[in-house]
Write a protein that holds these residues in place. Structure first.
Motif, PDB file in Angstrom:
ATOM      1  N   UNK A 183       0.924  -1.186   0.048  1.00 50.51           N
ATOM      2  CA  UNK A 183      -0.038   0.058   0.012  1.00 50.51           C
ATOM      3  C   UNK A 183       0.922   1.198  -0.001  1.00 50.51           C
ATOM      4  N   UNK A 318      -8.076  -1.580   0.402  1.00 51.95           N
ATOM      5  CA  UNK A 318      -7.476  -0.399   0.076  1.00 51.95           C
ATOM      6  C   UNK A 318      -6.622  -0.800  -1.183  1.00 51.95           C
ATOM      7  N   UNK A 321      -8.758  -0.579  -4.259  1.00 53.37           N
ATOM      8  CA  UNK A 321      -9.244   0.695  -4.563  1.00 53.37           C
ATOM      9  C   UNK A 321      -7.882   1.787  -5.091  1.00 53.37           C
ATOM     10  N   UNK A 322      -6.921   1.666  -4.224  1.00 54.52           N
ATOM     11  CA  UNK A 322      -5.976   2.743  -4.490  1.00 54.52           C
ATOM     12  C   UNK A 322      -5.054   2.524  -5.781  1.00 54.52           C
ATOM     13  N   UNK A 324      -5.989   1.624  -8.692  1.00 53.52           N
ATOM     14  CA  UNK A 324      -6.692   2.133  -9.926  1.00 53.52           C
ATOM     15  C   UNK A 324      -5.848   2.858 -10.962  1.00 53.52           C
TER      16      UNK A 324
ATOM     17  N   UNK C  21      -4.082  11.443  -2.994  1.00 55.98           N
ATOM     18  CA  UNK C  21      -4.236  10.179  -3.779  1.00 55.98           C
ATOM     19  C   UNK C  21      -5.469   9.185  -3.486  1.00 55.98           C
ATOM     20  N   UNK C  22      -5.605   8.947  -2.164  1.00 58.83           N
ATOM     21  CA  UNK C  22      -6.646   8.006  -1.691  1.00 58.83           C
ATOM     22  C   UNK C  22      -7.974   8.678  -1.824  1.00 58.83           C
ATOM     23  N   UNK C  25      -8.654   8.778  -6.040  1.00 65.44           N
ATOM     24  CA  UNK C  25      -9.012   7.474  -6.303  1.00 65.44           C
ATOM     25  C   UNK C  25     -10.155   6.704  -5.655  1.00 65.44           C
ATOM     26  N   UNK C  28     -13.336   8.111  -7.240  1.00 67.94           N
ATOM     27  CA  UNK C  28     -13.709   7.643  -8.419  1.00 67.94           C
ATOM     28  C   UNK C  28     -14.138   6.206  -8.410  1.00 67.94           C
ATOM     29  N   UNK C  29     -13.519   5.466  -7.227  1.00 62.34           N
ATOM     30  CA  UNK C  29     -14.044   4.270  -6.975  1.00 62.34           C
ATOM     31  C   UNK C  29     -15.656   4.193  -6.827  1.00 62.34           C
ATOM     32  N   UNK C  54      -7.700   9.329 -12.048  1.00 64.27           N
ATOM     33  CA  UNK C  54      -6.863   8.340 -11.314  1.00 64.27           C
ATOM     34  C   UNK C  54      -5.330   8.840 -11.702  1.00 64.27           C
ATOM     35  N   UNK C  55      -5.021   9.229 -12.843  1.00 67.43           N
ATOM     36  CA  UNK C  55      -3.728   9.425 -13.375  1.00 67.43           C
ATOM     37  C   UNK C  55      -3.192  10.868 -12.769  1.00 67.43           C
ATOM     38  N   UNK C  59       2.024   8.116  -9.190  1.00 65.83           N
ATOM     39  CA  UNK C  59       3.586   8.441  -8.811  1.00 65.83           C
ATOM     40  C   UNK C  59       3.641   9.655  -7.678  1.00 65.83           C
ATOM     41  N   UNK C  61       2.848   9.007  -4.224  1.00 68.73           N
ATOM     42  CA  UNK C  61       2.617   8.491  -2.981  1.00 68.73           C
ATOM     43  C   UNK C  61       3.676   8.731  -2.134  1.00 68.73           C
ATOM     44  N   UNK C 266       2.379   6.754   5.143  1.00 73.68           N
ATOM     45  CA  UNK C 266       1.589   6.721   3.882  1.00 73.68           C
ATOM     46  C   UNK C 266       0.195   5.907   4.013  1.00 73.68           C
ATOM     47  N   UNK C 267       0.215   5.046   4.815  1.00 69.58           N
ATOM     48  CA  UNK C 267      -0.839   4.062   5.074  1.00 69.58           C
ATOM     49  C   UNK C 267      -1.891   4.636   6.021  1.00 69.58           C
ATOM     50  N   UNK C 270      -3.541   7.305   3.627  1.00 66.09           N
ATOM     51  CA  UNK C 270      -4.191   6.632   2.492  1.00 66.09           C
ATOM     52  C   UNK C 270      -5.483   6.161   3.214  1.00 66.09           C
ATOM     53  N   UNK C 271      -5.585   5.733   4.377  1.00 70.47           N
ATOM     54  CA  UNK C 271      -6.968   5.244   5.268  1.00 70.47           C
ATOM     55  C   UNK C 271      -7.645   6.439   5.199  1.00 70.47           C
ATOM     56  N   UNK C 274      -9.084   7.840   2.094  1.00 69.36           N
ATOM     57  CA  UNK C 274     -10.334   7.310   1.601  1.00 69.36           C
ATOM     58  C   UNK C 274     -11.567   7.277   2.552  1.00 69.36           C
ATOM     59  N   UNK C 278     -15.488   8.362   1.909  1.00 72.66           N
ATOM     60  CA  UNK C 278     -16.627   7.334   2.439  1.00 72.66           C
ATOM     61  C   UNK C 278     -17.580   8.071   3.689  1.00 72.66           C
TER      62      UNK C 278
END
Lengths: 324, 324, 324, 324
Positions: A183, A318, A321-322, A324, C21-22, C25, C28-29, C54-55, C59, C61, C266-267, C270-271, C274, C278
């Motif tokens: 991740x 994750x 999802x991440x 993509x 990033x999270x 994405x 989008x997800x 997404x793009x 690169x 993260x 990073x983790x 990311x959590x 996202x 949500x």
């Protein structure tokens, strides 16, 4: 309790020295005498037991490996070996043990107690984070960061050459290192023992990426994945994508065990080393000191060994999802 | 000369981006227009050629890999491929080339010039440091430091477990990475293609160390050593030392190519990128810009490709003296 | 909800990019459209709002800083500024916001909601770890490790020269960075805003160490300590120990804000990215996404801003025990 | 010559330990006995002189600082002090010295020889690279890389907030660290003692950048710049750019002295330590071992102290060209 001893056993892990330091200074702080044992159960049997003081553990908090050395001991698995160990501990006046290691270490301590009644409190020292009874084990955070740095470096090359890289990280029974470094490293796929990722799925994900003009991809594989090692998996799918994708494999190997421990590992190790000593003082035996939800807890060895430690669902979903 | 183009080719190396940046800004500084070509000779053939300006290379000096991407091109080895490449360059008005790469890259440029008379000045971009005409190549210093960090980590484990580690580093024809990371890492033995280290000698050195109670040892092996890969060498000698020594093998692999370039590589790459542009302006063709004894020199491709680049005797003998 | 926007505000922190990033994405997800806003509330007012896919976040993260840039906005503190911001968001069709920042950011979002009813879910992005409602904030783990590396380096010099070093780390209202880097770095004393360490105590601890022939010592000072900055504290006690101790001061400064984020950051980022998306989908508003005891929780902005976040007692007492 | 001694003196530098190791093992290899002296000239006076063997220097090649400790000695500047030092060396049977340090160290050795005829060969150990007679000094490459990492981190923040950062690096009389970390870090301006950069020029360069919408800039300042410290320079120009530019200042400080030495420093230090011993054996005295154009050379102390060491023109002009 007047005198205790500390030892490390099993595979070494970054932060073990910080844990030794905390156990030694914690013991002294609480008025105990403290000894070190070299090379784990081996040193008990050979009598490599020596007194330590506050200065014995100066300037080691930042060092990888273990100043007390580690080894696996076949002799300790025999009643004769354990008898020698017991006699040496008695001669040195040791009344309690702090054991820094993993499952094998704790199993040994359990058996030893049943025969000779010397209480042990364990500290979880293993990069794999596969022990129930603690959120993280000593060395895990460092190993993840080491893997992550390697993945960052490999992505430079993957991007420059439009390649797919399969990277194998440690984790025989556990995907913790793989999932976290995957991740963190922005991997497209992470393959862990805890879940089944069919090869068909790997191929389709890589092809999908390619069709969305994602030119490079990273697949992180835990060494214990049910589909085999990274090199085997790459071999199996090569034919199905070879027309489009240039695949390479790297196995990170032993670099994951070494290195200066991260802040997280130094602090966790310090808490656990101190916690183990205070556990012994409180009369705990055959338990592992752990930090769960930021609190010190003591879990019977039998549970740390047998109970599964699942990866949090949030992490597993994750990856998908991440990437993509 | 009014307009030049820059490209990277062959294996990527840390510092290539710093070199691209210097070539682009150096060209602009000297009043030239500058284009980039993606994926080396491949991009010439497909016409992936685009104008660059000062901002195109902002914030890349610290990045590993190559923003222009790299590839090996089979088509450029054919007359038809080179014809297409020439036509695309002509259409874009390119009158000179800065080629960042290694021997294969320079050989291609030489052939191309003989057919189409477009002058190229090369920059040595390869981690192996195996090019005559420059003291160091771009990426070498970073690769050595990456290997060294890995060796430092592995020594933590070697010391903790009293093990012998065979560590394979890159260098198919050259022992530069091995010798420098070996000396820097305090290795007991370094095996390089340039000299022959008989296995008998390896065994006796390891046994000697053991008899002087050196409990752990590091052997660094260049991948191109005449005795084979690290894993093969370890296999061959295992039986002769197995009673006493616990041997492990690690192959560092692709991590050596990536990562943030060191100061040395960024500065060398910057000098060479600028030097290549100024070489083109001065009328050089089919030469590689290099830094020898801290001065810019231009060496014909034919010499960089054919002339050997021996390792300094001081380094070879130091391994032996310092590992006592 | 069909379209949301993401922005960063306040001081930058390593991991903000992983969070962006999270969020992108993740949106989008879940079938949402997602926009970016540059320079926080400033960009809302100037209309620097653009669609992301997404793009857009490929690169990033591993990069420090924030690709969406950050700024403090005086204009947003005025009704006129917020009106412009609202109009720009309406024109872009934005129905919800993900705000990555700290207390100032969340206060702004709260005021904005009360006027215009655009819901915001926040992500805690600040190296100081001073926000209630999450165990750690994005960037904290990286900042601690950066400070720790600096302390490790300085100890080399302190030991070599038998010196006492006062090292100031960031933390205006919070001693989190100081306490963690202090324990991890083996500091003799850690001075934080949360507890009072009288200068008399500092002097006696340093003298004690000296009398136990501890030749060098490290004192870590949080910038917001009630005794003043490190340079002031050193000045105040200099006369009382000058005959025996050679004191130096270093202020780490801005390096603590930058750098490649650690795995942990990073983790976590990311959590949280996202989780924020949500949260918006589930109808949360004016709350901060946080991870407490490894679970996602949503805490009203008003609590994250007002409620204190004390340092765990275990950490405070460890400094004393371990520095013996 | 039968017995020599090694010591470190002046400011510590990364790689000093590798140099000590090479001197010790080189001496043993050549059949000499070797002693260590703690805390430089101080230890000579107090008699802190002890025998070393091969194992005394095990596992130190990777450590920052100096295991022999360093100090500045006022007493050695007096005839009485030097007399005591001489007597202690005589008692220990020392016939030659390896002195690792800088100008002050070498000056002391010169004076000492004139009185007592004990020959010294020096090794250039200083991060500043300000010694004539060697291309690089021990510790310089590490210090540059440490500064560069800091600059990389600060640029994350500079970019995220559109700021101008003035970063002060070490170098009282020399701009070597500044120029190399400045070029490597992509600085817009580098201010060094060797050349005069008028403040007017600084202001216009920053304004130019701003007008080309360069949103952030880095100015690297050597501490010995003739315009003053970074904080003073920033203060002086603040008013002239304050309407457009947000200026911050950071002084890197002591972190530049510490840390694990780079490969370059370990290898250079190893060569020089061995070279110093071999110099003594060959009968050299009052010279510094240096590596110039990759060859070992011995330069009289008087030249290393007095002769200037200019920065290569290529580097000075590169700053300007590359920062466009």
């Amino acid at each position: 309790m007047k005198r205790i001893a500390v030892f490390t056993s099993g595979g070494d892990a970054p932060g073990m020295n910080a844990c030794i330091r905390a156990a030694v200074r914690g013991a002294i702080y609480h008025g105990l005498e403290v000894y070190g044992i070299r090379r784990g159960y081996n040193g008990m049997i050979t009598g490599d037991i020596f007194p330590m003081n506050s200065q014995s553990v100066s300037n080691i908090v930042q060092r990888g490996g273990t100043m007390l050395k580690s080894a696996r001991s076949k002799e300790f698995m025999t009643p004769e070996g354990r008898k020698k160990a017991y006699e040496n501990l008695m001669n040195a006046g040791i009344e309690g043990l702090v054991a820094i290691g993993g499952n094998g270490t704790f199993t040994g301590a359990e058996v030893f107690y049943n025969e000779y009644e010397i209480p042990t409190v364990g500290c979880p020292g293993t990069i794999d984070n596969d022990l129930y009874g603690t959120d993280y084990t000593i060395g895990f955070d460092t190993a993840v960061n080491t893997s992550l740095e390697a993945i960052d470096k490999i992505r430079d090359t993957a991007d420059s050459h439009d390649r797919v890289f399969f990277i194998e990280v440690m984790g025989r029974d556990s995907g913790y290192i793989a999932i976290q470094s995957g991740i963190g490293g922005g991997a497209e796929i992470v393959m862990v023992p805890e879940t089944h990722t069919p090869l068909k799925k790997v191929v389709s994900t890589l092809k999908d990426g390619w069709s969305r003009s994602k030119s490079s991809s990273i697949v992180v594989v835990a060494e214990g994945d049910e589909e085999g090692h990274a090199v085997d998996i790459a071999e199996k799918i090569k034919n199905q994508v070879a027309d489009k994708l240039d695949i390479r494999v790297t196995t990170l190997g032993h670099i994951q065990r070494g290195g200066t421990p991260t802040a997280y590992d130094r602090i966790l190790a310090s808490r656990l080393g101190l916690g183990a000593v205070e556990g012994l003082i409180k009369g705990y035996k055959n338990v592992m000191a752990g930090v769960v939800n930021n609190e010190m807890v003591y879990t019977p060895f039998i549970d740390t060994i047998k109970k599964p430690k699942p990866i949090h669902d949030d992490l597993l979903r994750m990856v998908h999802i991440l990437s993509m």
